[in-house]
Design an enzyme around this catalytic site. Structure first.
Site, mmCIF file in Angstrom:
data_model
loop_
_atom_site.group_PDB
_atom_site.id
_atom_site.type_symbol
_atom_site.label_atom_id
_atom_site.label_comp_id
_atom_site.label_asym_id
_atom_site.label_seq_id
_atom_site.Cartn_x
_atom_site.Cartn_y
_atom_site.Cartn_z
ATOM 1 N N GLU A 131 36.754 48.460 36.682
ATOM 2 C CA GLU A 131 37.090 47.671 37.860
ATOM 3 C C GLU A 131 38.267 48.234 38.657
ATOM 4 O O GLU A 131 38.205 48.383 39.874
ATOM 5 C CB GLU A 131 37.438 46.233 37.438
ATOM 6 C CG GLU A 131 36.289 45.428 36.891
ATOM 7 C CD GLU A 131 35.487 44.718 37.965
ATOM 8 O OE1 GLU A 131 35.796 44.885 39.161
ATOM 9 O OE2 GLU A 131 34.543 44.000 37.605
ATOM 10 N N SER A 146 33.549 39.383 43.547
ATOM 11 C CA SER A 146 34.930 39.507 43.986
ATOM 12 C C SER A 146 35.393 38.162 44.542
ATOM 13 O O SER A 146 35.358 37.161 43.833
ATOM 14 C CB SER A 146 35.055 40.649 44.996
ATOM 15 O OG SER A 146 36.388 41.007 45.203
ATOM 16 N N HIS A 154 34.974 48.434 40.793
ATOM 17 C CA HIS A 154 34.832 47.104 41.375
ATOM 18 C C HIS A 154 33.759 47.081 42.460
ATOM 19 O O HIS A 154 33.824 47.821 43.440
ATOM 20 C CB HIS A 154 36.176 46.675 41.966
ATOM 21 C CG HIS A 154 36.232 45.276 42.459
ATOM 22 N ND1 HIS A 154 36.263 44.194 41.619
ATOM 23 C CD2 HIS A 154 36.263 44.772 43.717
ATOM 24 C CE1 HIS A 154 36.332 43.085 42.340
ATOM 25 N NE2 HIS A 154 36.331 43.412 43.614
#
Length: 541
Positions: free
Chosen positions: A346, A214, A451
């Site tokens: 995601e 991330s 995610h």
């Protein structure tokens, strides 16, 4: 409720989701025997850590002086030497931040530039892996991630790093000469510390891998393209945060614009001058403004608005001269092997938080959402992603947003990297992976392989994995550490991971045939998104 949700979603998107609020597993109890407290001599003084059965930990080691007072917003400087033996049995303070989930005020300290080392119990010249945490550049900490699997079983020395967040790390102002990206300067200082000290922990300072997820993945992207990072690392792993990551406008809420993590320096500097005026520091001379800002206490600066406004990385400066996605396309990056990938679903974790107030209840609502984000391209998008092909229209929209925001940008960057260096692409595909985020589930809207959900397969966590999932975790850790050791993730007994190009993406899923190559570009309709983005890969909406 709408205003509170808007603030929450902005926090999620300030630089890509959140840290791992429930990721860190509780550590074991420790005795007080001398054998349990190994001592290592660093270049600034001795530290006393903790010994475990198969690994050692040294936590809360300062790698830079506290960035407070006159050092606020300045590049990090080495810490003062200390006398005697410094205790390194517990993490240092986390950097100033707001809770990743739920209400609450700021916590942490500006005196936060600490790192943690986990090393195998025995061995020398081990590969070193330096982890940059996620959290949108607004929250998170190195100690949230417990890398015992990578260290004890894989044989790597793993370093996790705190770095300045939000307004304390990504502020800009004319008196600073622009926006110096202190956040990334901190990370570079940590890498210099690793170069100077890895050997005393059993690591090889000539074999350093940077990896992150991330915002941590975006950080790795920066180091790949920053001239100032030259020579500080030798391999790179980018997880769910490619140089080309973007998010289309109004994707999650009507009032949210497009998300781009990298912005021109002039924008950040203008925001900094405006913030100074709002904080009562408006002065005729920029230097006087900056002196006033440095005199403010932490609480005046640690507001949700300022932390989120200054959560984007500036380019057009000495640290990052060129926008990273363009630097990759032009071949202007460090020539090191790269692993890069994304998770199959995601965007589900993002979209799920907004459905209560901004639902996608039927085909008509789905079509309207496509028009708000993609304009005249919406019919082509709908033709590629018909709502009837998915269990619900909301899941269709999540798939669209995943492909345009994460998967296809990752593959685009993979092609650019692969023209010059060995590049290995993956897609994490376990749709039964644990929800590590702590965010509540949404009925009828499974998060799947969302995610950050791959993190429980690389780090020790409190989540129970099934037998096949544990086998996948072992495979992934093996790939990651072999890559750190040699620049090639392949090894005996593991499915072969082909270098790209040609377009070859390794699916990472549990089960006997869960690890296998896939044509991710076709499955995620990347030709559509490339045609919308033009030559530079940027969307036209």
């Amino acid at each position: 409720m709408r205003a509170a949700l808007r603030r929450a979603v902005r926090a999620l998107l300030a630089g890509l989701l959140l840290s791992a609020p429930v990721l860190a597993a509780a550590g074991p109890a420790f005795g007080a025997r001398a054998a349990d407290r190994p001592v290592v001599e660093t270049d600034r003084g001795a530290v006393r850590g903790r010994a475990h059965a198969r690994y050692r930990t040294f936590e809360g080691i300062p790698y830079a002086a506290p960035p407070v007072g006159a050092l606020r917003w300045r590049p990090p400087v080495p810490p003062a030497r200390w006398q005697g033996v410094r205790d390194a049995g517990a993490p240092g303070a986390r950097c100033v931040q707001f809770p990743a989930i739920g209400p609450g005020g700021p916590s942490g300290s500006e005196d936060c530039l600490f790192l943690n080392v986990t090393s195998p119990a025995v061995g020398v010249r081990r590969p070193v892996m330096v982890w940059f945490h996620g959290g949108g550049f607004v929250n998170g900490a190195g100690d949230l991630y417990r890398p015992q699997r990578l260290a004890a079983a894989g044989g790597a020395v793993v370093v996790t790093v705190n770095y300045r967040l939000g307004v304390f790390g990504l502020f800009g102002h004319p008196a600073l000469g622009g926006a110096p990206d202190s956040t990334l300067c901190d990370q570079q200082a940590a890498l210099r510390w690793v170069r100077a000290n890895a050997a005393v922990f059993g690591g090889d300072p000539g074999n350093v891998t940077v990896f992150g997820e991330s915002a941590g993945g975006l950080s790795v992207c920066v180091h790949l393209t920053s001239p100032a990072s030259a020579g500080l690392f030798h391999r790179a792993i980018v997880q769910s945060g490619s140089c080309s990551t973007t998010m289309p406008p109004r994707a999650l809420l009507p009032e949210l614009g497009a998300y781009e993590p990298f912005v021109p320096e002039r924008r950040t500097v203008a925001d900094g001058a405006a913030a100074a005026a709002r904080l009562g520091c408006g002065r005729p001379e920029p230097a006087a403004e900056l002196e006033c800002l440095r005199g403010l206490d932490t609480g005046r600066l640690a507001t949700p608005e300022l932390m989120q406004r200054f959560s984007l990385v500036s380019y057009g400066n000495a640290l990052l001269p060129v926008e990273p996605r363009r630097a990759l396309q032009e071949g202007r990056f460090h020539r090191v092997p790269v692993i890069q990938g994304a998770d199959r679903d995601e965007m589900r974790i993002f979209l799920g938080q907004t459905l209560a107030v901004y639902p996608v209840a039927d085909d008509q609502a789905y079509r309207a959402r496509l028009y708000t984000s993609f304009g005249e391209s919406a019919p082509r998008v709908e033709a590629a992603y018909p709502a009837s092909a998915y269990p619900t229209p909301a899941l269709a929209l999540a798939t669209v947003l995943t492909d345009v925001s994460f998967v296809c940008p990752t593959l685009r960057d993979g092609r650019a990297l692969g023209r010059h260096v060995p590049t290995y692409l993956y897609r994490f595909d376990d749709r039964e992976a644990p929800n590590y985020t702590g965010l509540p589930g949404v009925p009828g809207f499974p998060y799947g392989a969302s995610h950050g959900f791959e993190l429980t397969y690389l780090f020790d966590t409190p989540f129970a994995l099934s037998g096949p999932q544990r086998a996948l975790a072992d495979r992934m850790a093996g790939y990651w550490v072999r890559f750190a050791r040699t620049g090639d993730p392949n090894g005996p007994g593991a499915p072969r991971w082909k270098v790209s190009p040609p377009a070859s993406v390794l699916s990472l899923a549990p089960g006997p045939a869960g690890i296998h190559p896939v044509d991710a570009s076709a499955e995620h309709h990347c030709a559509l998104w490339e045609s919308r983005g033009g030559a530079d890969g940027k969307a036209d909406s």
